[in-house]
Enzyme design. Structure first.
Site, PDB file in Angstrom:
ATOM      1  N   ASP A 238     -13.271   8.185  -2.766  1.00 29.05           N
ATOM      2  CA  ASP A 238     -11.949   8.130  -2.141  1.00 29.05           C
ATOM      3  C   ASP A 238     -12.121   8.155  -0.627  1.00 29.05           C
ATOM      4  OD1 ASP A 238      -9.038   8.672  -1.594  1.00 29.05           O
ATOM      5  OD2 ASP A 238      -9.029   9.110  -3.736  1.00 29.05           O
TER       6      ASP A 238
ATOM      7  N   ASN B 292      -9.826   2.111  -9.828  1.00 33.53           N
ATOM      8  CA  ASN B 292      -8.489   2.680  -9.964  1.00 33.53           C
ATOM      9  C   ASN B 292      -7.680   2.668  -8.672  1.00 33.53           C
ATOM     10  OD1 ASN B 292      -6.341   4.732 -10.981  1.00 33.53           O
ATOM     11  ND2 ASN B 292      -7.304   5.771  -9.251  1.00 33.53           N
TER      12      ASN B 292
ATOM     13  N   TYR C 255       3.573  -5.887  -5.619  1.00 33.82           N
ATOM     14  CA  TYR C 255       2.732  -5.015  -6.436  1.00 33.82           C
ATOM     15  C   TYR C 255       2.447  -5.679  -7.783  1.00 33.82           C
ATOM     16  CZ  TYR C 255       1.247  -0.862  -9.061  1.00 33.82           C
ATOM     17  OH  TYR C 255       0.553   0.036  -9.841  1.00 33.82           O
TER      18      TYR C 255
ATOM     19  N   LYS D 270      -1.237  -6.812  -9.321  1.00 31.78           N
ATOM     20  CA  LYS D 270      -1.757  -6.316 -10.592  1.00 31.78           C
ATOM     21  C   LYS D 270      -1.993  -7.457 -11.584  1.00 31.78           C
ATOM     22  CE  LYS D 270      -2.208  -2.004  -9.532  1.00 31.78           C
ATOM     23  NZ  LYS D 270      -3.554  -1.397  -9.480  1.00 31.78           N
TER      24      LYS D 270
ATOM     25  N   VAL E  90     -12.128   1.159  -0.248  1.00 31.63           N
ATOM     26  CA  VAL E  90     -12.308   0.045  -1.177  1.00 31.63           C
ATOM     27  C   VAL E  90     -12.048  -1.313  -0.537  1.00 31.63           C
ATOM     28  CG1 VAL E  90     -11.796   1.444  -3.210  1.00 31.63           C
ATOM     29  CG2 VAL E  90      -9.934   0.179  -2.073  1.00 31.63           C
TER      30      VAL E  90
END
Length: 260
Positions: free
Chosen positions: A37, A85, A154, A158, A59
């Site tokens: 993280d 994730n 979003y 996805k 990330v």
């Protein structure tokens, strides 16, 4: 209970929410877990609480991925499971989209997952630092399968995670990497992100209140409730295990039927 003893796993966005739950579930199943993280303090606390290790990882940055995966392989003694994730959701009507918000979701959700696939596959394939094959689980969303108001970008990101998953699985198979690649479609979970979505949808006038937004989701869900962190974590543990050894290149809905 699924046994992942002897396995090693890296979970991005593991400092809180779904990622923390997934890290805890993998550890409870016997895996050695690296929590990754940008939230160093929170991530380190989660890692310590499960007897794992913490890796600082942005990330969206290629070099950070390279360093983070190398650190995880060294700290864990290998890498068998990668859970992509980390993600962000910024609610907006299509007519009010902010380009900076769009770029942020594209960078974290799409680029972040793509880079995770890149470095995870490189580490796990036969000539990689870990070199024993493995499993990658990407976290998409039920938003990739339904038209829910307020989350257009979003949803698009996805959907991209789903496509990345399937192409990566095919490449892994064709090139003999020995890595299964799947994704899950979580339903709405009352984490900080999920609660924030309900509040935002009400503020945009899409629902009378946050409670009405949640009720709308439940009404669309045959199982009649919201998902839990444990529901999502259990699915990840299953896909990471040998019980799913012939499941590859698919998206697993974990949404109580909302997206059917």
């Amino acid at each position: 209970m699924t046994d992942l003893s002897g396995r090693t796993a890296l979970v991005t966005g593991g400092a809180q929410g779904l990622g923390e739950g997934m890290a805890r579930a993998l550890a409870a199943a016997g895996a050695k877990v690296a929590v990754a993280d940008v939230k160093d303090d929170q991530g380190a606390k989660v890692a310590e609480s499960i007897g794992g290790t913490f890796v600082h990882l942005d990330v969206t940055d290629d070099a950070s991925w390279e360093a983070g995966v190398a650190a995880a392989v060294e700290g864990l003694g290998g890498l068998d499971v990668l859970v992509n994730n980390a993600g962000v959701e910024i609610t907006s009507l299509v007519t009010e989209l902010d380009p900076n918000d769009v770029k942020k979701m594209l960078e974290v959700n799409v680029l972040g997952t793509a880079l995770g696939l890149k470095h995870g596959l490189r580490a796990m394939r036969p000539d990689g630092a870990a070199g024993n094959g493995g499993v990658i689980v990407n976290v998409a969303s039920v938003a990739a399968t339904i038209a829910f108001p307020g989350i257009s970008v979003y949803s698009a990101t996805k959907s991209a995670v789903d496509r990345l998953t399937r192409v990566a699985a095919m490449e892994s198979g064709k090139l003999g990497y020995g890595v299964r690649v799947n994704c899950i479609y979580p339903g709405l979970v009352p984490t900080e992100m999920g609660v924030g979505l309900a509040v935002d949808c009400a503020n945009l006038g899409l629902f009378e209140s946050p409670d009405a937004a949640v009720a709308g989701v439940v009404e669309l869900t045959p199982s009649g409730r919201l998902g839990t962190v444990e529901d999502m974590a259990d699915a990840v543990v299953f896909l990471a295990s040998d019980q799913a050894k012939f499941i590859n290149g698919v998206g697993l809905p974990v949404d109580g039927g909302m997206g059917m």
